[in-house]
Design a protein around this motif. Structure first.
Motif, short mmCIF file in Angstrom:
data_model
loop_
_atom_site.label_atom_id
_atom_site.label_comp_id
_atom_site.label_asym_id
_atom_site.label_seq_id
_atom_site.Cartn_x
_atom_site.Cartn_y
_atom_site.Cartn_z
N ASP A 223 0.87 -1.18 0.00
CA ASP A 223 0.00 0.00 0.00
C ASP A 223 0.90 1.23 0.00
O ASP A 223 1.65 1.46 0.95
N ARG A 224 0.86 1.99 -1.06
CA ARG A 224 1.81 3.09 -1.22
C ARG A 224 1.41 4.28 -0.34
O ARG A 224 0.28 4.77 -0.41
N VAL A 225 2.34 4.74 0.49
CA VAL A 225 2.11 5.88 1.38
C VAL A 225 3.06 7.00 1.00
O VAL A 225 4.11 6.76 0.39
N ASN B 50 3.08 -1.74 5.70
CA ASN B 50 2.26 -1.53 4.50
C ASN B 50 2.65 -2.48 3.38
O ASN B 50 2.14 -2.37 2.26
N TYR B 51 3.56 -3.43 3.68
CA TYR B 51 3.97 -4.45 2.70
C TYR B 51 3.80 -5.83 3.33
O TYR B 51 4.24 -6.07 4.47
N VAL B 52 3.15 -6.73 2.59
CA VAL B 52 2.89 -8.07 3.11
C VAL B 52 3.07 -9.08 1.98
O VAL B 52 2.63 -8.86 0.84
N LEU B 53 3.73 -10.20 2.28
CA LEU B 53 3.81 -11.35 1.39
C LEU B 53 2.93 -12.44 2.00
O LEU B 53 3.17 -12.87 3.14
N GLY C 77 0.15 19.33 5.41
CA GLY C 77 -0.05 19.26 3.97
C GLY C 77 -1.23 18.37 3.61
O GLY C 77 -1.89 17.79 4.47
N PHE C 78 -1.49 18.29 2.31
CA PHE C 78 -2.51 17.40 1.77
C PHE C 78 -1.81 16.13 1.26
O PHE C 78 -0.86 16.23 0.47
N TYR C 79 -2.27 14.98 1.69
CA TYR C 79 -1.60 13.73 1.34
C TYR C 79 -2.61 12.72 0.80
O TYR C 79 -3.80 12.79 1.10
N THR C 80 -2.08 11.77 0.04
CA THR C 80 -2.90 10.71 -0.54
C THR C 80 -2.22 9.37 -0.31
O THR C 80 -1.02 9.22 -0.54
N ILE C 81 -3.00 8.40 0.16
CA ILE C 81 -2.53 7.02 0.28
C ILE C 81 -3.06 6.24 -0.92
O ILE C 81 -4.25 6.28 -1.22
N GLY C 82 -2.18 5.53 -1.58
CA GLY C 82 -2.57 4.75 -2.75
C GLY C 82 -1.62 5.02 -3.90
O GLY C 82 -0.78 5.93 -3.84
N PRO C 83 -1.66 4.21 -4.95
CA PRO C 83 -2.54 3.05 -5.15
C PRO C 83 -2.04 1.81 -4.40
O PRO C 83 -1.01 1.86 -3.74
N VAL C 84 -2.77 0.71 -4.53
CA VAL C 84 -2.37 -0.57 -3.95
C VAL C 84 -1.66 -1.37 -5.04
O VAL C 84 -2.24 -1.65 -6.09
N CYS C 85 -0.41 -1.70 -4.79
CA CYS C 85 0.39 -2.44 -5.78
C CYS C 85 0.39 -3.93 -5.41
O CYS C 85 0.72 -4.29 -4.28
N ILE C 86 0.02 -4.78 -6.37
CA ILE C 86 -0.07 -6.22 -6.14
C ILE C 86 0.81 -6.94 -7.16
O ILE C 86 0.81 -6.62 -8.35
N ARG C 87 1.59 -7.89 -6.66
CA ARG C 87 2.44 -8.69 -7.52
C ARG C 87 2.22 -10.16 -7.21
O ARG C 87 2.11 -10.54 -6.04
N MET C 88 2.16 -10.99 -8.26
CA MET C 88 2.00 -12.43 -8.09
C MET C 88 3.01 -13.16 -8.95
O MET C 88 3.12 -12.90 -10.15
N GLN C 89 3.79 -14.06 -8.34
CA GLN C 89 4.80 -14.83 -9.06
C GLN C 89 4.24 -16.18 -9.49
O GLN C 89 3.28 -16.69 -8.91
N ASP C 90 4.88 -16.74 -10.51
CA ASP C 90 4.52 -18.10 -10.91
C ASP C 90 5.13 -19.09 -9.92
O ASP C 90 5.99 -18.72 -9.11
N ILE D 170 -4.08 -1.29 -8.16
CA ILE D 170 -5.48 -1.01 -7.91
C ILE D 170 -5.60 0.47 -7.55
O ILE D 170 -5.03 0.92 -6.55
N HIS D 171 -6.30 1.20 -8.38
CA HIS D 171 -6.35 2.66 -8.21
C HIS D 171 -7.35 3.02 -7.12
O HIS D 171 -8.44 3.55 -7.37
N LEU D 172 -6.91 2.74 -5.91
CA LEU D 172 -7.69 3.05 -4.71
C LEU D 172 -6.94 4.14 -3.94
O LEU D 172 -5.80 3.92 -3.51
N TYR D 173 -7.55 5.30 -3.81
CA TYR D 173 -6.89 6.45 -3.18
C TYR D 173 -7.75 6.99 -2.04
O TYR D 173 -8.98 7.05 -2.15
N ASP D 174 -7.08 7.39 -0.98
CA ASP D 174 -7.74 8.04 0.15
C ASP D 174 -6.93 9.26 0.54
O ASP D 174 -5.71 9.16 0.77
N ASP D 175 -7.60 10.40 0.60
CA ASP D 175 -6.93 11.66 0.95
C ASP D 175 -7.11 11.97 2.43
O ASP D 175 -8.14 11.65 3.02
#
Length: 438
Positions: free
Chosen positions: A110-112, A123-126, A147-160, A171-176
């Protein structure tokens, strides 16, 4: 789909073996290379087309880029508060849902904002997320700067399963959320208008009468109400005495903040603009609690003003403007004073927060304000102190610039302005007392 370091090494090894086999005419090396390349091709094909059958969807370009398996991952975020003060905390709960029937091993980040600190949790989990399951990621961030800040987006990675390739999706999920400058509790700012206004509206007061504060005693004159009589004073002096109360009044207070580019000189958490916004927030809270009318002007690349008003709503408006103040531009103070002079009442206190640097119009601007009988107070957080403390300025350069600054402050005091060379560690109430000569 993206290649991992392992798959790149596999491919490089396969190509090297293939070329070496051709050069040496060694069929075994060529065979090993072909096997490795075939394995990479199979892993890539399996990664791209996995879950197509279970989802029943046709693989289009968007799915090929994002990874069909990641399309079934959804996220929902909740913040504990949308508004905090500096050094405050925000609790974040991120819910991850797997809407497919297959279990997946996911990396979730989850990008902060970079200036935020993760105080608790991560904010990072495997993790492995089963089919039709969901899980929560909880963490707490600390907000050190306004200041004004935004949390997001949610970055997801999946390996083979072989760890050779991975798909990524945002995932373009943002919260201000908004971080207000922190405030200092001020007991007395020692600033009042010379031309107070009658306060309009009902005000709760502790003492009965026409005013809220006792002013003095005077002799009785015909026509005074008997309820104003001070019988204790009459018993002591033998003269008819009546109480006088100070009338309820408000002052027009104008706060001016220098948000030019020079105000950001110094470390990001210790510069003139940081201290000025905190001082303005503290002063606004004090004056509004005193039922004064407070207005705000910030100037940098443009002049932004908030009209004078009273009450808690005005405090919220001022704090929001202070939170969004950015250091940019180089508008002179003289332009600001020329703009606001026709719109403020004579005798109104004006409090200027500025580093007093790179502006040749400062003397003329303060002279104009004093000529019109404005009570001018200047709180000047010196960027020299910030630069010297951060070791960006040597002792010789500091002494030369400090001498020039002292001369400017002496000139401003000679014009009748109350000026305080505000050191970084000095409390605001102490700086105000020093500026007012108490």
């Amino acid at each position: 789909m993206a290649w991992s370091r392992k798959s790149a090494m596999f491919a490089a090894l396969a190509i090297a073996l293939y070329l070496l086999g051709l050069v040496l005419r060694n069929q075994q090396l060529v065979t090993v290379a072909v096997v490795l390349l075939s394995f990479l091709t199979y892993a890539a094909f399996r990664m791209t087309h996995a879950d197509v059958a279970s989802s029943g969807r046709r693989l289009d370009d968007a799915d090929a880029n994002a990874g069909i398996q990641l399309q079934s991952i959804a996220a929902l975020r909740k913040l504990s508060s949308a508004r905090v003060f500096e050094d405050g905390e925000v609790d974040v709960v991120l819910r991850i849902q797997n809407r497919s029937t297959l279990s997946k091993v996911l990396e979730v980040r989850d990008r902060v904002p970079e200036v935020m600190r993760i105080k608790k949790g991560a904010n990072y989990v495997l993790m492995e997320l089963g089919g039709r399951k969901e899980t929560e990621i909880a963490y707490t961030i600390e907000a050190p700067l306004r200041g004004f800040y935004t949390i997001g987006p949610v970055c997801i990675r999946m390996q083979d399963p072989f760890g050779l390739f991975h798909n990524e999706r945002e995932i373009h999920l943002y919260d201000d959320f908004l971080v207000f400058p922190k405030m200092e509790d001020i007991k007395d700012a020692l600033i009042k208008s010379r031309v107070p206004k009658i306060f309009t509206g009902a005000v709760n007061i502790r003492n009965p009468g026409e005013g809220s504060n006792f002013y003095n005693l005077r002799e009785y004159v015909p026509g005074d109400a008997m309820r104003k009589m001070n019988w204790n004073a009459y018993a002591r002096s033998g003269k008819m005495m009546v109480n006088e109360f100070e009338r309820d009044a408000v002052s027009d207070i104008i706060l001016i903040i220098d948000s030019r580019s020079v105000s950001e000189t110094g470390p990001v958490s210790r510069n003139s603009l940081v201290y000025s916004t905190r001082a303005a927030a503290s002063l606004a809270q004090f004056f509004l609690a005193r039922r004064d009318s407070v207005g705000l002007v910030t100037y940098g690349d443009e002049i932004v003003s908030v009209d004078r008003d009273t009450g808690k709503k005005q405090l919220y408006v001022l704090l929001t403007k202070l939170a969004g103040a950015m250091a940019k531009g180089n508008t002179p103070l003289k332009v600001v004073t020329n703009r606001i002079l026709p719109h403020i009442n004579r005798g109104s206190p004006i409090i200027i927060m500025s580093p007093l640097e790179d502006d040749p119009t400062i003397i003329d601007a303060i002279r104009d304000l004093r000529a019109r009988n404005f009570d001018v107070t200047i709180l000047s957080p010196s960027s020299l102190e910030f630069e010297f403390d951060a070791r960006r300025l040597d002792r010789t350069g500091y002494e030369v610039l400090k001498t020039e600054r002292d001369i400017l402050i002496s000139e401003l005091r000679g014009l009748g302005a109350n000026v305080m060379d505000w050191e970084p560690e000095m409390m605001l109430s102490t700086a105000l007392a020093g500026a007012r000569g108490f």
